[in-house]
Design a protein around this motif. Structure first.
Motif, PDB file in Angstrom:
ATOM      1  N   LEU A   1       0.839  -1.199   0.000  1.00  0.00           N
ATOM      2  CA  LEU A   1       0.000   0.000   0.000  1.00  0.00           C
ATOM      3  C   LEU A   1       0.875   1.251   0.000  1.00  0.00           C
ATOM      4  O   LEU A   1       0.545   2.253  -0.633  1.00  0.00           O
ATOM      5  CB  LEU A   1      -0.950  -0.006   1.194  1.00  0.00           C
ATOM      6  N   PHE A   2       1.999   1.174   0.706  1.00  0.00           N
ATOM      7  CA  PHE A   2       2.957   2.281   0.684  1.00  0.00           C
ATOM      8  C   PHE A   2       3.500   2.469  -0.733  1.00  0.00           C
ATOM      9  O   PHE A   2       3.674   3.590  -1.206  1.00  0.00           O
ATOM     10  CB  PHE A   2       4.091   2.027   1.687  1.00  0.00           C
ATOM     11  N   HIS A   3       3.762   1.355  -1.438  1.00  0.00           N
ATOM     12  CA  HIS A   3       4.196   1.414  -2.831  1.00  0.00           C
ATOM     13  C   HIS A   3       3.192   2.217  -3.650  1.00  0.00           C
ATOM     14  O   HIS A   3       3.563   3.118  -4.399  1.00  0.00           O
ATOM     15  CB  HIS A   3       4.294  -0.007  -3.414  1.00  0.00           C
ATOM     16  N   LEU A   4       1.924   1.883  -3.502  1.00  0.00           N
ATOM     17  CA  LEU A   4       0.869   2.570  -4.262  1.00  0.00           C
ATOM     18  C   LEU A   4       0.772   4.048  -3.902  1.00  0.00           C
ATOM     19  O   LEU A   4       0.417   4.874  -4.742  1.00  0.00           O
ATOM     20  CB  LEU A   4      -0.476   1.889  -4.028  1.00  0.00           C
ATOM     21  N   SER A   5       1.089   4.384  -2.658  1.00  0.00           N
ATOM     22  CA  SER A   5       0.974   5.778  -2.233  1.00  0.00           C
ATOM     23  C   SER A   5       1.927   6.690  -3.005  1.00  0.00           C
ATOM     24  O   SER A   5       1.716   7.901  -3.054  1.00  0.00           O
ATOM     25  CB  SER A   5       1.224   5.910  -0.727  1.00  0.00           C
ATOM     26  N   GLY A   6       2.940   6.119  -3.635  1.00  0.00           N
ATOM     27  CA  GLY A   6       3.859   6.920  -4.450  1.00  0.00           C
ATOM     28  C   GLY A   6       3.170   7.599  -5.621  1.00  0.00           C
ATOM     29  O   GLY A   6       3.690   8.567  -6.187  1.00  0.00           O
TER      30      GLY A   6
ATOM     31  N   LEU B   1       7.046   9.339 -15.516  1.00  0.00           N
ATOM     32  CA  LEU B   1       5.732   8.994 -14.965  1.00  0.00           C
ATOM     33  C   LEU B   1       5.429   7.512 -15.160  1.00  0.00           C
ATOM     34  O   LEU B   1       4.903   6.857 -14.261  1.00  0.00           O
ATOM     35  CB  LEU B   1       4.640   9.853 -15.605  1.00  0.00           C
ATOM     36  N   VAL B   2       5.780   6.966 -16.315  1.00  0.00           N
ATOM     37  CA  VAL B   2       5.582   5.524 -16.530  1.00  0.00           C
ATOM     38  C   VAL B   2       6.443   4.746 -15.542  1.00  0.00           C
ATOM     39  O   VAL B   2       6.004   3.749 -14.962  1.00  0.00           O
ATOM     40  CB  VAL B   2       5.880   5.108 -17.981  1.00  0.00           C
ATOM     41  N   GLY B   3       7.684   5.203 -15.317  1.00  0.00           N
ATOM     42  CA  GLY B   3       8.545   4.556 -14.334  1.00  0.00           C
ATOM     43  C   GLY B   3       7.927   4.559 -12.949  1.00  0.00           C
ATOM     44  O   GLY B   3       7.978   3.550 -12.232  1.00  0.00           O
ATOM     45  N   LEU B   4       7.330   5.677 -12.566  1.00  0.00           N
ATOM     46  CA  LEU B   4       6.641   5.764 -11.281  1.00  0.00           C
ATOM     47  C   LEU B   4       5.498   4.761 -11.217  1.00  0.00           C
ATOM     48  O   LEU B   4       5.356   4.034 -10.233  1.00  0.00           O
ATOM     49  CB  LEU B   4       6.112   7.187 -11.069  1.00  0.00           C
ATOM     50  N   TRP B   5       4.687   4.686 -12.261  1.00  0.00           N
ATOM     51  CA  TRP B   5       3.532   3.783 -12.275  1.00  0.00           C
ATOM     52  C   TRP B   5       3.947   2.322 -12.267  1.00  0.00           C
ATOM     53  O   TRP B   5       3.322   1.492 -11.608  1.00  0.00           O
ATOM     54  CB  TRP B   5       2.637   4.100 -13.473  1.00  0.00           C
ATOM     55  N   VAL B   6       5.010   1.984 -12.994  1.00  0.00           N
ATOM     56  CA  VAL B   6       5.482   0.592 -12.990  1.00  0.00           C
ATOM     57  C   VAL B   6       5.955   0.217 -11.586  1.00  0.00           C
ATOM     58  O   VAL B   6       5.633  -0.855 -11.079  1.00  0.00           O
ATOM     59  CB  VAL B   6       6.588   0.368 -14.047  1.00  0.00           C
TER      60      VAL B   6
ATOM     61  N   LEU C   1      12.285   6.666  -3.261  1.00  0.00           N
ATOM     62  CA  LEU C   1      12.300   8.108  -3.536  1.00  0.00           C
ATOM     63  C   LEU C   1      13.479   8.509  -4.409  1.00  0.00           C
ATOM     64  O   LEU C   1      13.333   9.350  -5.304  1.00  0.00           O
ATOM     65  CB  LEU C   1      12.289   8.895  -2.228  1.00  0.00           C
ATOM     66  N   TRP C   2      14.636   7.909  -4.179  1.00  0.00           N
ATOM     67  CA  TRP C   2      15.799   8.239  -5.006  1.00  0.00           C
ATOM     68  C   TRP C   2      15.617   7.756  -6.446  1.00  0.00           C
ATOM     69  O   TRP C   2      15.958   8.465  -7.390  1.00  0.00           O
ATOM     70  CB  TRP C   2      17.089   7.673  -4.396  1.00  0.00           C
ATOM     71  N   GLY C   3      15.074   6.559  -6.630  1.00  0.00           N
ATOM     72  CA  GLY C   3      14.842   6.057  -7.994  1.00  0.00           C
ATOM     73  C   GLY C   3      13.850   6.908  -8.747  1.00  0.00           C
ATOM     74  O   GLY C   3      14.097   7.322  -9.890  1.00  0.00           O
ATOM     75  N   VAL C   4      12.729   7.208  -8.109  1.00  0.00           N
ATOM     76  CA  VAL C   4      11.700   8.027  -8.755  1.00  0.00           C
ATOM     77  C   VAL C   4      12.209   9.451  -8.963  1.00  0.00           C
ATOM     78  O   VAL C   4      12.051  10.032 -10.043  1.00  0.00           O
ATOM     79  CB  VAL C   4      10.394   8.006  -7.918  1.00  0.00           C
ATOM     80  N   GLY C   5      12.832  10.009  -7.929  1.00  0.00           N
ATOM     81  CA  GLY C   5      13.333  11.382  -8.029  1.00  0.00           C
ATOM     82  C   GLY C   5      14.355  11.555  -9.137  1.00  0.00           C
ATOM     83  O   GLY C   5      14.278  12.498  -9.934  1.00  0.00           O
ATOM     84  N   LEU C   6      15.324  10.659  -9.211  1.00  0.00           N
ATOM     85  CA  LEU C   6      16.327  10.753 -10.281  1.00  0.00           C
ATOM     86  C   LEU C   6      15.702  10.567 -11.653  1.00  0.00           C
ATOM     87  O   LEU C   6      16.110  11.223 -12.618  1.00  0.00           O
ATOM     88  CB  LEU C   6      17.436   9.717 -10.069  1.00  0.00           C
ATOM     89  N   ALA C   7      14.703   9.688 -11.756  1.00  0.00           N
ATOM     90  CA  ALA C   7      14.035   9.500 -13.048  1.00  0.00           C
ATOM     91  C   ALA C   7      13.409  10.816 -13.505  1.00  0.00           C
ATOM     92  O   ALA C   7      13.513  11.181 -14.684  1.00  0.00           O
ATOM     93  CB  ALA C   7      12.970   8.399 -12.946  1.00  0.00           C
ATOM     94  N   PHE C   8      12.788  11.550 -12.578  1.00  0.00           N
ATOM     95  CA  PHE C   8      12.180  12.833 -12.943  1.00  0.00           C
ATOM     96  C   PHE C   8      13.222  13.917 -13.197  1.00  0.00           C
ATOM     97  O   PHE C   8      12.986  14.818 -13.996  1.00  0.00           O
ATOM     98  CB  PHE C   8      11.195  13.295 -11.867  1.00  0.00           C
TER      99      PHE C   8
ATOM    100  N   ASP D   1       5.132  -3.336  -9.489  1.00  0.00           N
ATOM    101  CA  ASP D   1       5.983  -3.923  -8.456  1.00  0.00           C
ATOM    102  C   ASP D   1       5.195  -4.123  -7.162  1.00  0.00           C
ATOM    103  O   ASP D   1       5.363  -5.133  -6.480  1.00  0.00           O
ATOM    104  CB  ASP D   1       7.209  -3.038  -8.216  1.00  0.00           C
ATOM    105  N   GLY D   2       4.334  -3.176  -6.844  1.00  0.00           N
ATOM    106  CA  GLY D   2       3.524  -3.302  -5.641  1.00  0.00           C
ATOM    107  C   GLY D   2       2.602  -4.512  -5.684  1.00  0.00           C
ATOM    108  O   GLY D   2       2.546  -5.298  -4.747  1.00  0.00           O
TER     109      GLY D   2
END
Length: 173
Positions: free
Chosen positions: A13-18, A97-102, A81-88, A107-108
């Motif tokens: 659920l924490f994964h989804l909260s991203g 955004l696709v990376g965030l959703w995947v 946060l580091w993976g998503v943040g660096l991707a952006f 993964d969640g």
């Protein structure tokens, strides 16, 4: 008395909260890069202090969500946060955004199926669904990307919370 979900369900659920970052990034526009720099600096400071035992309240508040090996090491949330943040910060917004959703959805959800073949099947299927919903055409390249993402997600020595959003954004850029 209700059924109490296992800690892994709360982690997913924490994964989804991203996904809260999706509208935030769209709303902030170009200023989102400042948000990521601030957020990554803050999470690095907090995690560094937490790992050294200087923030016991975090351990009490988030301990049930943490795996035993994360108690004195960097947490999955740090890598997330580091993976998503660096991707952006590095890649075009649509790919990030696709990376965030995947990461958040595929993964969640896959994590609820253990680490066996069902895990990879769910991860690959949901990842394909995510990329198609984002308007990418079904093609050999997209199928190869999904296979690559599934392999990266299974690598035992890399934290997929960090690598997945980066690899997804990179392959779609």
């Amino acid at each position: 008395m209700g059924i109490v979900p296992k800690p892994e369900v709360f982690r997913k659920l924490f994964h989804l909260s991203g996904l809260v970052f999706h509208p935030l990034v769209l709303w902030l526009g170009p200023e989102a890069k400042f948000l990521w720099l601030l957020l990554l600096s803050g999470v690095s400071l907090i995690e560094g202090l937490r790992v050294r035992g200087r923030l016991p309240w975090i351990e009490r508040a988030f301990g049930p969500l943490m795996r035993p090996e994360e108690r004195r090491r960097l947490s999955g949330a740090f890598y997330y946060l580091w993976g998503v943040g660096l991707a952006f910060l590095v890649f075009p917004q649509p790919a990030a955004l696709v990376g965030l959703w995947v990461l958040a959805v595929a993964d969640g959800l896959a994590g609820l199926f253990g680490r066996g073949p069902g895990h990879s099947l769910v991860f690959g299927t949901v990842s394909l669904g995510v990329v198609l919903l984002w308007g990418y055409p079904l093609s050999g390249k997209i199928m190869a990307c999904v296979v690559l993402w599934t392999l990266v997600e299974k690598l035992p020595y890399l934290n997929d919370n960090f690598t997945l959003p980066l690899v997804v954004a990179w392959t779609l850029s």
